[in-house]
Design an enzyme around this catalytic site. Sequence first.
Site, PDB file in Angstrom:
ATOM      1  N   ASP A   1      41.318  -4.277  48.114  1.00 13.44           N
ATOM      2  CA  ASP A   1      41.087  -2.835  48.195  1.00 13.44           C
ATOM      3  C   ASP A   1      39.970  -2.444  49.158  1.00 13.44           C
ATOM      4  O   ASP A   1      40.173  -1.638  50.074  1.00 13.44           O
ATOM      5  CB  ASP A   1      40.777  -2.305  46.791  1.00 13.44           C
TER       6      ASP A   1
ATOM      7  N   ALA B   1      42.742   2.084  47.287  1.00 10.91           N
ATOM      8  CA  ALA B   1      43.894   1.489  47.971  1.00 10.91           C
ATOM      9  C   ALA B   1      44.864   0.877  46.966  1.00 10.91           C
ATOM     10  O   ALA B   1      46.085   1.048  47.063  1.00 10.91           O
ATOM     11  CB  ALA B   1      43.425   0.438  48.978  1.00 10.91           C
ATOM     12  N   ASP B   2      44.332   0.171  45.977  1.00 12.30           N
ATOM     13  CA  ASP B   2      45.176  -0.419  44.943  1.00 12.30           C
ATOM     14  C   ASP B   2      45.908   0.652  44.146  1.00 12.30           C
ATOM     15  O   ASP B   2      47.100   0.512  43.829  1.00 12.30           O
ATOM     16  CB  ASP B   2      44.332  -1.263  43.987  1.00 12.30           C
ATOM     17  N   GLN B   3      45.198   1.710  43.788  1.00 10.76           N
ATOM     18  CA  GLN B   3      45.804   2.732  42.939  1.00 10.76           C
ATOM     19  C   GLN B   3      46.844   3.552  43.698  1.00 10.76           C
ATOM     20  O   GLN B   3      47.886   3.920  43.136  1.00 10.76           O
ATOM     21  CB  GLN B   3      44.709   3.591  42.333  1.00 10.76           C
TER      22      GLN B   3
END
Length: 401
Positions: free
Chosen positions: A143, A171-173
């Site tokens: 992320d 970024a992950d979410q």
Amino acid sequence: MDKALSGVRILDFSHLLQGPFATQLLADMGADVIKIERAGPGDLFRSMTFFAKWVGGSESPNFLAWNRNKRSIALNLKSRAVHAIIMRMAKDADVVVQNFRPGVMARLGYGYEDFRAANPRIIYCSGSGYGEEGPYLERPGQDMLIQGLVGLATNTGRGDGPPVPAGSGMADQIGAMNMVYGILSALYYREKTGKGQKIEVNLLAGMLAHLGQEYCAVLNLGEDFVRPNSGIGHPGMQAPFGIYETSDHRYVSIAMSPFKTLYETLEAPGLAVYDDLSTLFAKRDEVWAHVNAETRKFAMEDLLERLLAADIWCAPVQDIRQASEDPQVTHMGMIQSYEHPKAGTVRVVGPAVRMSETPPAIDRPAPMVGEHGREILAEFGYSAEEIDALETSGDMTIERV
């Protein structure tokens, strides 16, 4: 009551944040998510935490946050016996989700073509850092690395300091949301055509898409963003857009509002000399300093009351504990809890979507490693003796209280 995704079965091989958040969102809507973890330690997120502390003395808040409403089975994916079991499960599955580095699942015999051979209607969703080909294929996709790569960190913070990553795994979410977006679209397409398909989601593309207005501005206006040295909230925005201090050492954010309305409300007529769009941008640090001097004359609650009465877009700046107790958050019932066999009562953020006919809900706590292995295998027709043999061999592990 049936939920919107009741009857959808997902084999979830994902770990850490991107994939587990995506499958949790689907599980909240009623999908039967079977979390397939590593035999022994399980999901890598189980071993990570914040503050060097553990919920209930042993459980990771990171894992507990993203894995409710799932059942867990912990298997040795390198075992040929386990491979046969999973392909048997695949015949009755709708979706496979995984976010290992590109090529890992295929080398183990769990690539898209392997699952499609077992079930032509399967929807196979892969998450990665940079996609499944290209010059960054072998790089770790994490992320904070993506935030720096795409320009988000460079756009954040004050100009006289270093770039600053967001204080959350954005970024992950965003990648998780893109997984859900792709999976739901593929399920709808399959309803019309009977065809499954492969979905590829990556963190880099997801962050680029969510910085769309910033890229459009830079690529079309011939300008590059330069971070202001003040509390202006976006490197492309003019004053007063930003965060301001109050007399009680708290902060308020002030968004897009007519500057004339603001300085009149603050009873600061001297600010009228800046009331021009070009000036508000060119001298934004100077304007911010003058506005900040005015907001520091008021306690935060008094300032908010004054600004809101003038219909100026504003809000308090809060930390997470304060936000969890915010009256609007409380009214929406967003802070919920579930009971975990080892961690006890776990407080979490609840589902963000409301639905009149099929409301999402938290029905299960985040599972222990392999907690549901026996019941899952029994559902697929395995006898108690076969399940005992699998556990005795070490190809399946079950964490017990």
